[in-house]
Design an enzyme around this catalytic site. Structure first.
Site, short mmCIF file in Angstrom:
data_model
loop_
_atom_site.label_atom_id
_atom_site.label_comp_id
_atom_site.label_asym_id
_atom_site.label_seq_id
_atom_site.Cartn_x
_atom_site.Cartn_y
_atom_site.Cartn_z
N ASP A 139 16.75 44.24 32.19
CA ASP A 139 16.25 43.76 33.40
C ASP A 139 15.88 45.20 34.12
O ASP A 139 16.59 45.94 34.68
CB ASP A 139 17.19 42.97 34.46
CG ASP A 139 17.55 41.57 33.63
OD1 ASP A 139 16.95 40.75 33.34
OD2 ASP A 139 18.79 41.91 33.25
N ARG A 214 12.90 38.31 22.13
CA ARG A 214 12.01 37.12 23.03
C ARG A 214 11.44 37.61 24.19
O ARG A 214 10.43 37.48 24.50
CB ARG A 214 13.17 36.15 23.40
CG ARG A 214 12.55 34.90 24.30
CD ARG A 214 13.72 34.07 24.70
NE ARG A 214 14.11 32.98 23.64
CZ ARG A 214 14.27 31.77 23.82
NH1 ARG A 214 13.94 31.31 24.94
NH2 ARG A 214 14.41 31.04 22.92
N TYR A 215 12.33 38.54 25.03
CA TYR A 215 11.88 39.18 26.00
C TYR A 215 10.62 40.00 25.98
O TYR A 215 9.46 40.04 26.41
CB TYR A 215 12.98 39.97 26.80
CG TYR A 215 12.43 40.63 28.14
CD1 TYR A 215 12.79 39.84 29.23
CD2 TYR A 215 11.80 41.88 28.11
CE1 TYR A 215 12.48 40.48 30.33
CE2 TYR A 215 11.53 42.47 29.50
CZ TYR A 215 11.72 41.59 30.51
OH TYR A 215 11.36 42.11 31.88
C1 LIG Z 1 15.72 40.97 30.42
S1 LIG Z 1 17.06 40.42 29.25
C2 LIG Z 1 16.46 40.89 27.74
C3 LIG Z 1 17.54 40.45 26.73
C4 LIG Z 1 17.09 40.50 25.39
N1 LIG Z 1 17.65 41.97 24.98
C5 LIG Z 1 15.72 40.52 24.86
O1 LIG Z 1 15.08 41.61 24.70
O2 LIG Z 1 15.30 39.41 24.60
C6 LIG Z 1 18.35 41.44 30.01
C7 LIG Z 1 19.82 40.97 29.35
O3 LIG Z 1 20.66 41.84 29.65
C8 LIG Z 1 21.89 40.96 30.10
N2 LIG Z 1 22.75 41.99 30.90
C9 LIG Z 1 22.50 42.42 32.09
N3 LIG Z 1 23.50 43.22 32.42
C10 LIG Z 1 24.45 43.07 31.45
C11 LIG Z 1 25.89 43.77 31.36
N4 LIG Z 1 26.31 44.57 32.30
N5 LIG Z 1 26.33 43.36 30.35
C12 LIG Z 1 25.93 42.65 29.28
N6 LIG Z 1 24.61 42.13 29.28
C13 LIG Z 1 23.94 42.50 30.46
C14 LIG Z 1 21.24 39.99 31.03
O4 LIG Z 1 22.27 38.77 30.98
C15 LIG Z 1 20.06 39.58 30.10
O5 LIG Z 1 20.06 38.51 29.17
#
Ligand SMILES: C[S@@+](CC[C@H](N)C(=O)[O-])C[C@H]1O[C@@H](n2cnc3c(N)ncnc32)[C@H](O)[C@@H]1O
Length: 237
Positions: A139, A214-215
């Protein structure tokens, strides 16, 4: 509850979503049936966990994907590297449920899941126990006052430098120009990491063994294309 050391990075606050749309009953049942055996098992006394010992058979190396979202990239890596144990961390339950169903469909047995914030778990992994780490499209937290929430931080890089083995690769991706510059600045400033790019195509072009997520497909930032940053952990003295 995880018990880490007193390092501030080990007592972090997670700012993302833990749940989305209500799960379909079938997926809920699959999650309940399969997740317990897939979850990375952490000793109740708060002690260290040997990641390589968590898989059904011997593994050549252990890799970690942090924030795997719905798990498309992770399952591809697991299917294409059956001799590697892959740990995925993701606090978003709907994403965990999707990965569990990919695992069931794909019949892979080399994945373990941390259905939670990865940071306290990092403190419980032995030094030099991971050969590759992926953080893909974290994010971006674009507002200035939210920058502290960014997953890629000096503290997280310190944690990763400890648990990554000599020469291990850290793969970071983002489509947010400010976060790209931020990642690069932190990575270049970190004494344990070296950016491996030699020419622009090394970070502009997707490597063959790096499927899209997906993102990424949704191109949320709507701006520049993604950047693919690869850092190598230096050899220890
Ligand atoms: C913007 S999404 C991207 C998901 C995936 N990597 C993609 O590219 O489709 C970022 C993901 O990081 C996860 N995330 C954020 N902080 C995290 C943490 N401290 N430990 C594990 N996952 C985390 C969030 O829940 C979210 O699903």
């Amino acid at each position: 509850m995880f018990m880490g050391s007193k390092n501030p990075a080990s007592d972090p606050r997670f700012h993302g979503r833990r749940r989305g749309r209500r799960l379909r009953q079938q997926r809920e049942e699959l999650l309940a049936a399969r997740l317990p055996a897939l979850e990375l098992s952490l000793p109740a006394d708060g002690g260290a966990v040997d990641p390589a010992a968590q898989f059904a058979g011997p593994v050549r190396d252990v890799w970690l994907e942090i924030g795997f979202g719905y798990g498309e990239h992770l399952i591809w890596q697991a299917q294409n590297h059956r001799d590697i144990g892959i740990i995925g961390a993701e606090p978003f339950l709907n994403g965990v449920a999707r990965l569990v169903s990919y695992i069931a469909e794909g019949e892979v047995d080399n994945v373990r899941i941390v259905p939670d914030d990865v940071r306290p778990v990092l403190d419980r992994l032995p030094a030099a126990s991971l050969g590759r780490v992926f953080i893909l499209f974290p994010d971006p937290w674009p507002k200035l006052r939210h920058r502290k929430r960014r997953l890629v931080s000096a503290e997280t890089l310190d944690q990763l430098a400890r648990v990554m083995s000599d020469g291990a690769e850290l793969r970071l991706a983002t489509d947010d120009a400010d976060y790209a510059a931020w990642m690069l600045r932190l990575g270049l400033a970190h004494r344990e990491f070296e950016w491996t790019a030699r020419r622009p195509d090394d970070w502009r072009q997707r490597p063959d063994d790096w499927p899209s997520t997906r993102y990424e497909e949704k191109n949320r930032s709507g701006g520049q294309g993604p950047v693919f940053l690869r850092f190598r952990r230096h050899l220890r003295d």
